[in-house]
Write a protein that holds these residues in place. Structure first.
Motif, PDB file in Angstrom:
ATOM      1  N   ASN A  88       8.098 -25.751  -2.616  1.00  0.00           N
ATOM      2  CA  ASN A  88       7.131 -26.461  -3.458  1.00  0.00           C
ATOM      3  C   ASN A  88       6.512 -25.534  -4.489  1.00  0.00           C
ATOM      4  O   ASN A  88       6.426 -25.863  -5.674  1.00  0.00           O
ATOM      5  N   ASN A 139       7.281 -25.610  -8.433  1.00  0.00           N
ATOM      6  CA  ASN A 139       6.223 -25.830  -9.433  1.00  0.00           C
ATOM      7  C   ASN A 139       6.252 -24.741 -10.486  1.00  0.00           C
ATOM      8  O   ASN A 139       6.169 -25.015 -11.687  1.00  0.00           O
ATOM      9  N   LYS A 152       9.069 -25.399 -12.738  1.00  0.00           N
ATOM     10  CA  LYS A 152       8.865 -26.637 -13.526  1.00  0.00           C
ATOM     11  C   LYS A 152       7.858 -26.452 -14.652  1.00  0.00           C
ATOM     12  O   LYS A 152       8.010 -26.995 -15.732  1.00  0.00           O
TER      13      LYS A 152
HETATM   14 MG    MG Z   1       5.332 -29.831  -6.902  1.00  0.00          MG
END
Ligand code: MG
Ligand code: ADP
Length: 374
Positions: free
Chosen positions: A273, A277, A280
């Motif tokens: 995660n 992130n 991203k």
């Molecule tokens: Mg995320």
């Protein structure tokens, strides 16, 4: 200690918020304080001299009269009323209300006289009822949540898995497993179906995880693990995403870092995660660094990026479930950080985020070292 003067006593009685009422042996009202006036709506001068039954619901008058008579004959001098059943009063306007009362007996030349102290408990009862209603609603909501959890985990996952399997089978049949030729357009569609079904499956998994975390039903399978391996696995699975965004993911964790007592799959989820992130929300060609530092108590692992950053006023919300910044493209569901936080806390650890707009974000996880390494 000096006895209270009559004047002082009278003032205390007048001030009392409770109703203080005296009756004689015939159950005629002989005294009615201001509190009684406020509760029952009668002025003292209109009710003094009247029978007590005016203040009692019709259906209870008989029993009430008998109870007072019995109390009059007994040896007990004071008693709480309505201990076995609820008692009620009746106001001048006919309205009935729940009450709590105590009765005391004094002997006088004309026989026993009684004083009653009574409290209107309408507001209290209403609050109790409301609390019970809220409790029942909360219990119903929890039951509904568990039902949805059951539905999502079994009934929704199975068809999604069927789509995944069949889409994968179509793609495999092209790889020469069987002597069938699949038109290219069908292969393209199957690839999109597989990707969509995978996304759906991941979302179902995330929804299940937040629900489990919130209900305290997330079970960890902890074992002694090398964090570097876990981070490496997360980076490996994210390498296509990193390549797509031209991000260089650097792991800067040296051998000093001791093994930790963690659930490797859950921590993999946390790092996926955070690193996901970081990739991203980074600009192309920038770096994401995963570094570790060790103290005698804990190991801290930080995922740092050089991306867009998060404004200070949004920072307090990033760990909330479903929260996403309005500025960032909303590709996920906003559950990643909430889940990461839940998993880290379930491990007895800490998670903190630090960010500056334009400079980047770093998320730091602190995990306590087990006894064996301490
Ligand atoms: Mg995320
Ligand atoms: N490294 C980061 N840089 C900038 N913004 C971030 C970063 N990590 C999280 N955020 C912000 O926090 C939001 C919530 O993150 P997350 O819970 O992982 O959900 P999702 O990734 O599904 O959007 C993101 O949508 C984004 O707005």
């Amino acid at each position: 200690m000096e006895p209270l003067s009559d004047e002082l006593l009278a003032r205390i009685v007048a001030l009392a918020a409770d109703a203080i009422i005296c009756i004689n042996v015939h159950q005629t009202i002989t005294f009615f304080n201001d509190g009684a006036s406020r509760i029952f709506g009668y002025a003292p001068e209109e009710i003094v001299g009247q029978p007590l039954r005016l203040l009692i619901p019709q259906r209870a008058v008989h029993a009430h009269r008998a109870q007072i008579a019995e109390f009059g004959r007994g040896t007990v001098v004071a008693r709480k009323m309505g201990e076995r059943s609820q008692i009620s009063g009746v106001r001048k306007n006919g309205e009935e209300f729940p009450a709590e009362a105590a009765i005391a007996k004094m002997e006088s030349v004309e026989g026993p006289i009684y004083s009653v102290v009574l409290r209107d408990v309408t507001a209290q009862r209403r609050a109790e009822t409301r609390t019970q209603e809220l409790l029942a609603a909360a219990e119903a909501a929890l039951r509904a949540r568990d039902e949805v959890l059951g539905l999502v985990s079994h009934d929704l996952r199975n068809p999604v898995n069927a789509v995944k399997m069949l889409a994968a089978a179509i793609l495999r049949s092209d790889a020469g497993e069987r002597e069938v030729s699949v038109p290219p357009v069908v292969l393209e569609h199957a690839a999109v179906m597989l990707q969509a079904a995978n996304q759906m499956d991941a979302l179902i998994q995330d929804l299940l995880d937040v629900t489990r975390l919130e209900s305290g039903k997330l079970h960890l399978h902890q074992q002694s693990c090398d964090v570097r391996d876990v981070v490496q696995r997360a980076v490996d699975t994210l390498s296509p995403l990193a390549a797509e965004h031209a991000i260089d993911v650097i792991i800067d964790i040296d051998d000093e870092v001791p093994s930790l007592w963690i659930d490797p799959d859950r921590m993999l989820q946390v790092f996926s995660n955070l690193i996901g992130n970081a990739i991203k929300f980074s600009l192309a060609k920038s770096a994401v660094i995963v570094a570790a530092s060790v103290t005698s108590r804990a190991v801290s692992i930080t995922v740092r990026d050089e991306g867009s950053g998060i404004p200070a006023d949004e920072l307090p919300f990033v760990f909330d479930r479903f929260w996403q910044s309005k500025r960032t493209n909303r590709s996920g569901a906003g559950l990643g950080l909430a889940i990461a936080r839940g998993i880290v806390i379930a491990h007895g650890g800490n998670i903190a985020i630090d960010s500056a707009v334009g400079a980047g974000t770093s998320v730091c996880i602190e995990l306590l070292r087990g006894d064996e390494e301490a």
